[in-house]
Scaffold this motif. Structure first.
Motif, PDB file in Angstrom:
ATOM      1  N   GLY A  46       0.826  -1.204   0.000  1.00 28.87           N
ATOM      2  CA  GLY A  46       0.000   0.000   0.000  1.00 28.87           C
ATOM      3  C   GLY A  46       0.857   1.249   0.000  1.00 28.87           C
ATOM      4  N   ILE A  47       0.402   2.273  -0.686  1.00 30.35           N
ATOM      5  CA  ILE A  47       1.064   3.577  -0.707  1.00 30.35           C
ATOM      6  C   ILE A  47       0.050   4.588  -0.184  1.00 30.35           C
ATOM      7  CG2 ILE A  47       2.201   5.330  -2.114  1.00 30.35           C
ATOM      8  CD1 ILE A  47       2.783   3.060  -4.146  1.00 30.35           C
ATOM      9  N   GLY A  83      -6.159   3.570   6.479  1.00 32.08           N
ATOM     10  CA  GLY A  83      -7.603   3.401   6.564  1.00 32.08           C
ATOM     11  C   GLY A  83      -8.406   4.499   5.902  1.00 32.08           C
ATOM     12  N   SER A  84      -7.792   5.622   5.605  1.00 34.22           N
ATOM     13  CA  SER A  84      -8.508   6.724   4.964  1.00 34.22           C
ATOM     14  C   SER A  84      -8.424   6.591   3.449  1.00 34.22           C
ATOM     15  CB  SER A  84      -7.907   8.065   5.391  1.00 34.22           C
ATOM     16  OG  SER A  84      -8.428   9.096   4.589  1.00 34.22           O
ATOM     17  N   VAL A  85      -9.573   6.488   2.812  1.00 38.86           N
ATOM     18  CA  VAL A  85      -9.603   6.372   1.352  1.00 38.86           C
ATOM     19  C   VAL A  85      -8.959   7.601   0.715  1.00 38.86           C
ATOM     20  CG1 VAL A  85     -11.124   6.214  -0.656  1.00 38.86           C
ATOM     21  CG2 VAL A  85     -11.613   4.868   1.383  1.00 38.86           C
ATOM     22  N   ALA A  86      -9.155   8.771   1.312  1.00 34.93           N
ATOM     23  CA  ALA A  86      -8.580  10.003   0.760  1.00 34.93           C
ATOM     24  C   ALA A  86      -7.055   9.970   0.781  1.00 34.93           C
ATOM     25  CB  ALA A  86      -9.086  11.204   1.540  1.00 34.93           C
ATOM     26  N   ASN A  87      -6.455   9.262   1.728  1.00 38.26           N
ATOM     27  CA  ASN A  87      -4.998   9.195   1.838  1.00 38.26           C
ATOM     28  C   ASN A  87      -4.394   8.057   1.033  1.00 38.26           C
ATOM     29  OD1 ASN A  87      -4.972  11.378   3.591  1.00 38.26           O
ATOM     30  ND2 ASN A  87      -5.226  10.075   5.376  1.00 38.26           N
ATOM     31  N   ARG A  88      -5.211   7.149   0.535  1.00 40.10           N
ATOM     32  CA  ARG A  88      -4.702   5.989  -0.199  1.00 40.10           C
ATOM     33  C   ARG A  88      -4.312   6.396  -1.619  1.00 40.10           C
ATOM     34  NH1 ARG A  88      -8.870   1.706  -0.189  1.00 40.10           N
ATOM     35  NH2 ARG A  88      -9.775   2.902  -1.884  1.00 40.10           N
ATOM     36  N   ALA A  89      -3.051   6.202  -1.966  1.00 39.14           N
ATOM     37  CA  ALA A  89      -2.581   6.497  -3.317  1.00 39.14           C
ATOM     38  C   ALA A  89      -2.644   5.250  -4.199  1.00 39.14           C
ATOM     39  CB  ALA A  89      -1.162   7.041  -3.279  1.00 39.14           C
TER      40      ALA A  89
END
Length: 124
Positions: free
Chosen positions: A33-34, A48-54
């Motif tokens: 995961g990035i 866990g935050s979709v907004a932070n998932r690259a």
């Protein structure tokens, strides 16, 4: 693993980080995961935050992209089912600082005034 590219960001944020992930993991069982780090003092808060998932990667890995980071940092995570082994994976990164702002042409008229070189925003 925290990817810290702040030195290459020239203290200008957000900063883009060019990241390449190669190798192999077990498809649909092992994941790389990035994540965008929102706080340099608590990098794992991004999880866990979709907004932070690259990106979430699995199987044969061939990812190359640029991720914008408000802190100049990314968090790389790895989770495994531990049932099958593969060749492994690697991550390479580099900061891509924003382009320099160059002076603009200004006409000065009158008996007094202020002239600036336009770099104030780049030196914060």
């Amino acid at each position: 693993m925290v990817v810290d590219a702040t030195a290459g960001c020239a203290n200008v944020f957000p900063c883009n980080i060019s990241i390449t992930v190669t190798g192999a993991t077990e498809a649909n069982a092992d994941f790389v995961g990035i994540w965008r780090v929102t706080s340099s003092s608590a990098p794992r808060a991004a999880l866990g935050s979709v907004a932070n998932r690259a990106a979430i990667l699995s199987g044969p890995l061939s990812y190359s992209g640029s991720v914008s980071s408000a802190t100049g940092m990314l968090l790389v995570t790895f989770s495994s089912s531990a049932t099958v082994t593969a060749a492994g994976w690697s991550v390479a990164w580099r900061a891509v600082p924003p382009p320099l702002k160059w002076c603009t042409t200004r006409t000065v008229a009158g008996g007094s005034g202020v002239v600036e070189d336009g770099s104030a925003g780049a030196n914060n």
